[in-house]
Scaffold this active site. Sequence first.
Site, PDB file in Angstrom:
ATOM      1  N   GLN A   1       0.817  -1.212   0.000  1.00 13.82           N
ATOM      2  CA  GLN A   1       0.000   0.000   0.000  1.00 13.82           C
ATOM      3  C   GLN A   1       0.854   1.267   0.000  1.00 13.82           C
ATOM      4  OE1 GLN A   1      -2.990  -1.526   3.273  1.00 13.82           O
ATOM      5  NE2 GLN A   1      -3.961   0.061   2.068  1.00 13.82           N
ATOM      6  N   HIS A   2       0.201   2.365  -0.315  1.00 15.53           N
ATOM      7  CA  HIS A   2       0.684   3.734  -0.087  1.00 15.53           C
ATOM      8  C   HIS A   2       1.724   4.241  -1.079  1.00 15.53           C
ATOM      9  CE1 HIS A   2      -1.333   2.913   3.623  1.00 15.53           C
ATOM     10  NE2 HIS A   2      -0.325   2.270   4.175  1.00 15.53           N
TER      11      HIS A   2
ATOM     12  N   ASP B   1      -2.337  -5.005   0.541  1.00 16.44           N
ATOM     13  CA  ASP B   1      -1.860  -6.298   1.039  1.00 16.44           C
ATOM     14  C   ASP B   1      -2.605  -6.781   2.275  1.00 16.44           C
ATOM     15  OD1 ASP B   1      -0.715  -4.262   2.568  1.00 16.44           O
ATOM     16  OD2 ASP B   1       1.352  -4.878   2.203  1.00 16.44           O
TER      17      ASP B   1
END
EC number: 2.7.1.17
Length: 435
Positions: free
Chosen positions: A71-72, A233
Amino acid sequence: MTLVMGVDSSTQSCKVVVVDTASGSVVRTGRAAHPDGTAVDPEVWWRALNAAIADAGGMDDVDAWSVGGQQHGMVVLDDSGSVIRDALLWNDTRSAGAAEELIAEFGATALAARTGLVPVASFTITKLRWLRDAEPQNAARVAAVALPHDWLTWRLRGYGPAGGSARGPVLDELVTDRSDASGTGYWNPADGGYDRELLTAALGRDAVLPRVLGPAESVADAASRRVAPGAGDNAAAALGLGAEPGDVVVSIGTSGTVCAISRAPIADPSGTVAGFADATGHFLPLVATLNAARVLDVTAALLGVGHDELSDLALHAPAGAGGLTLLPYFEGERTPNLPDATASLTGMTLASTTRANLARAAVEGMLRGLGAGLDALRDLGIPLERALLIGGGAQSEAVRRIAPEILGVPVEVPAPGEYVALGAARQAASVVAGH
């Protein structure tokens, strides 16, 4: 036989599983490594994805697929579909100051209400603010912002830079899902919309953002296969585990995560709990810790033993380790937010300072750090009835036996597996069934 493919594009590697939808069994797997670092050229992920698919025997016989991933991460594209600079990953901390600026400008309470998050350096919004201030010439070129799994899905569907892909740089074909969008800091899990004011405040301009697909929606690739929304995830792992409301997933890897399935959106102004969405239409409030399995690693190394012997030592010590207490902030800590903290060992007496007690104190200290995450979820009214313990640290018998006492809920330890990729495959199977 209907086959689906699930992908886990993590920080460390790309894993692929091909699953038979009738039996749920994994029929083929593939893997390729990713490089170390906190800033990575996304083309490396693309090459690894193709290598992992080839290692898994290809996808010509696959009916649907889905990508789960880290992520991110900030992937910025220009109007020709080219990547402007290396992607900043979740673990790149250069945007810590940008997080503080955004909180000062908007207020933690308002940001939590608008996005479910209080910014920290992990989140995409802070990386865009850093880009605006540190690399204004690159920020001015940004036409679209994607996350790692969004960009890989786009590429595998046949889109990409002008002249280098079959379907071309159609930025409006970027898609994402609720779980990954909820980790950006400019999407509202409660109403399902992007917060364009926050995006503009971060980047200095508006940009194309991936269309957020619902859990049952899909798109198509160039071969007319169904493509599921994908997931971040943690959400993909929860889906792969079959987690339901009342469950809390405790992952003991290099870092630790504690996430629960909630029917209602969560906004925590303290920033302890990130109010993510999940992959099913529910929500995934999450707490992250920096010190997890590495607490066991460093203690085992100090004692000169392997992990199995460390576990045996811990189980030969009494609960409470004779008063020996390890506060395991070896690398600072994120929960609580103490980035400059260090670890400490207290309660040392001639009687308590034994190898067995030190092993026990390490296990208990690590679990207490994760237990603080469960307490934070409970404080927000999230019911916790069962913990699912996963990750490398969950393979320790001492961890499995001591966890119920520390975490305060019954604990189950699923068999080790590629749960992110399996969750993505499960999502792909659902869109096949829906069509």
